[in-house]
Write a protein that holds these residues in place. Structure first.
Motif, short mmCIF file in Angstrom:
data_model
loop_
_atom_site.label_atom_id
_atom_site.label_comp_id
_atom_site.label_asym_id
_atom_site.label_seq_id
_atom_site.Cartn_x
_atom_site.Cartn_y
_atom_site.Cartn_z
N THR A 1 43.21 36.57 110.65
CA THR A 1 41.98 37.11 110.05
C THR A 1 41.83 38.61 110.25
N ASN A 2 42.84 39.25 110.79
CA ASN A 2 42.83 40.70 111.03
C ASN A 2 43.70 41.36 109.96
N LYS A 3 43.08 42.05 109.03
CA LYS A 3 43.80 42.60 107.88
C LYS A 3 44.92 43.55 108.29
N ALA A 4 44.74 44.28 109.38
CA ALA A 4 45.78 45.21 109.82
C ALA A 4 47.05 44.47 110.24
N LEU A 5 46.90 43.23 110.70
CA LEU A 5 48.04 42.45 111.15
C LEU A 5 48.57 41.50 110.09
N SER A 6 47.67 41.04 109.21
CA SER A 6 48.04 40.00 108.23
C SER A 6 48.22 40.53 106.82
N GLY A 7 47.55 41.63 106.49
CA GLY A 7 47.56 42.14 105.13
C GLY A 7 46.46 41.57 104.27
N GLY A 8 45.80 40.51 104.74
CA GLY A 8 44.74 39.86 103.99
C GLY A 8 44.58 38.42 104.43
N GLY A 9 43.73 37.71 103.70
CA GLY A 9 43.44 36.33 104.03
C GLY A 9 44.28 35.34 103.26
N PRO A 10 43.67 34.32 102.67
CA PRO A 10 44.45 33.27 102.00
C PRO A 10 45.28 33.76 100.82
N LEU A 11 44.87 34.81 100.15
CA LEU A 11 45.66 35.30 99.02
C LEU A 11 47.08 35.64 99.44
N ILE A 12 47.23 36.30 100.58
CA ILE A 12 48.57 36.68 101.04
C ILE A 12 49.18 35.60 101.93
N ASP A 13 48.34 34.77 102.56
CA ASP A 13 48.85 33.71 103.43
C ASP A 13 49.37 32.52 102.63
N LEU A 14 48.59 32.05 101.67
CA LEU A 14 48.93 30.85 100.89
C LEU A 14 49.51 31.25 99.53
N VAL A 15 50.47 32.15 99.58
CA VAL A 15 51.04 32.74 98.37
C VAL A 15 52.03 31.81 97.66
N HIS A 16 52.33 30.67 98.27
CA HIS A 16 53.41 29.80 97.78
C HIS A 16 53.24 29.34 96.34
N MET A 17 52.03 28.94 95.95
CA MET A 17 51.86 28.36 94.61
C MET A 17 51.96 29.43 93.52
N LEU A 18 51.50 30.64 93.81
CA LEU A 18 51.71 31.74 92.88
C LEU A 18 53.19 31.98 92.71
N ASP A 19 53.92 32.01 93.82
CA ASP A 19 55.37 32.19 93.75
C ASP A 19 56.02 31.07 92.96
N LEU A 20 55.60 29.83 93.18
CA LEU A 20 56.22 28.70 92.49
C LEU A 20 55.94 28.74 90.99
N ALA A 21 54.73 29.12 90.61
CA ALA A 21 54.41 29.25 89.18
C ALA A 21 55.30 30.30 88.53
N LEU A 22 55.44 31.44 89.18
CA LEU A 22 56.31 32.50 88.66
C LEU A 22 57.76 32.03 88.56
N TYR A 23 58.19 31.26 89.55
CA TYR A 23 59.55 30.72 89.58
C TYR A 23 59.80 29.81 88.38
N PHE A 24 58.90 28.89 88.12
CA PHE A 24 59.05 28.01 86.95
C PHE A 24 59.08 28.81 85.66
N MET A 25 58.33 29.91 85.60
CA MET A 25 58.20 30.71 84.39
C MET A 25 59.34 31.70 84.19
#
Length: 360
Positions: free
Chosen positions: A166-190
């Motif tokens: 939950t510390n942006k300086a360490l994580s880069g952000g919250g769920p958008l950057i943490d749970l990025v898998h489905m965005l990646d998978l959609a792009l992969y299929f496309m």
């Protein structure tokens, strides 16, 4: 001769990396963690000969290491990867690739300059459901995928309050950057089309509410920093005209946790989905893999049966890294794709800050 691996970080994901490497015939010879006691405990559990409290020492004292895997907080993905690449080691890094696209580009350039393999643990590409749907895509049975919906939503899934997640300086952000898998998978299929612009909005309504904590992550840090979003919704337009809608959350008023990609092609649509139970644990989950077609004037929904994988592709993804190094398989992901993904993440956060669509 087996490929020799050094693992950097003794956290929970290590068991999946280790299992995948071992299944592919690699030998894990060292583990390093800033908490040397944790490294020693993991080494004893996994049968790893060497444990270190310092990455540099591991690289110096175990020069026979061919490749490393990186399992550390997001802030350290880029510097540790660059350290390993400079030492001539191939790199398998946990997601997200880095804190931002600038770091991802630096990592990709370093790997290219050294002629070394750089891959990331986008493990959902390695799920049996994803392999199955990708076969239909590769065979041309789906056609051009015009649109997709990427979703990883949680009702009570904050991974600890005040810790590095939950510390942006360490994580880069919250769920958008943490749970990025489905965005990646959609792009992969496309076919990983080049992004053009992103319109996104983040929300932080529940990010400090302990009632929305999940049964995973790390312990709370009482005086820690919590300055990231709890949810993000958005739209991505690619230069090809393809579009993706995005819904990602740690804490949001939804019925249950859902991990899914749905897509609509010119010949068929598809869905890969995992629905979790009320406790959020894998053993209560249900998995779906379907293809939607028109045949003989009828709407036909095909249920695709695949082998159950409770690891959600984590061990298979690590095995693919080893098989790639050996030339036995093509890599499931590339540095260029990682850079493209981080372009989208950066643009989404910029759009949420400014209230405007942002070019990638």
């Amino acid at each position: 001769m087996s490929i020799k691996i050094g693992i950097i970080g003794a956290g929970g994901m290590l068991r999946y990396h280790a299992a995948g490497f071992k299944s592919a015939g690699a030998e894990i010879i060292a583990v390093a963690d800033v908490n040397e006691d944790a490294a020693r405990k993991v080494a004893a559990r996994e049968g790893i000969a060497n444990a270190f409290g310092n990455v540099g020492r591991m690289l110096r004292e175990c020069p026979e290491i061919d490749a490393v895997s990186i399992i550390v907080p997001n802030k350290y993905h880029a510097p540790v990867a660059l350290q390993a690449l400079a030492a001539g080691k191939h790199v398998f890094c946990e997601k997200p690739p880095a804190l931002n696209v600038r770091e991802a580009r630096t990592m990709a350039a370093a790997a290219a300059r050294k002629k070394l393999t750089l891959m990331f643990n986008f493990n959902n590409r390695a799920r049996p459901e994803s392999f199955a749907l990708m076969e239909y895509v590769k065979q041309g049975q789906v056609g051009r995928i015009n649109s997709a919906q990427a979703k990883w939503i949680r009702r009570t899934g904050i991974p600890g309050l005040g810790g590095w997640f939950t510390n942006k300086a360490l994580s880069g952000g919250g769920p958008l950057i943490d749970l990025v898998h489905m965005l990646d998978l959609a792009l992969y299929f496309m076919g990983y089309p080049e992004p053009e612009w992103v319109m996104a909005q983040t929300f932080n309504d529940f990010i400090t509410d302990k009632n929305f904590k999940g049964p995973w992550g790390i312990p709370d840090v009482a005086k820690g920093v919590t300055d990231v979003e709890s949810a993000c919704h958005g739209m991505i337009k690619c230069k090809t005209g393809q579009v993706i809608s995005l819904q990602i959350s740690w804490a949001e008023m939804v019925k249950r946790e859902e991990v899914s990609v749905a897509f609509q092609g010119t010949k068929a649509g598809g869905l890969v989905q995992r629905l979790f139970g009320v406790d959020g644990l894998d053993n209560t989950a249900t998995d779906t893999c379907e293809l939607y077609v028109q045949e003989n004037g009828r709407s036909v929904n095909r249920s695709i049966l695949v082998q159950l994988d409770d690891t959600m592709g984590r061990t298979r993804s690590a095995a693919n890294f080893i098989h790639t190094l050996e030339g036995r398989e093509a890599p499931l992901n590339t540095p260029d794709q990682a850079v493209s993904l981080m372009r989208i993440i950066d643009a989404a956060y910029a759009s949420a800050r400014t209230g405007r669509p942002m070019k990638c």
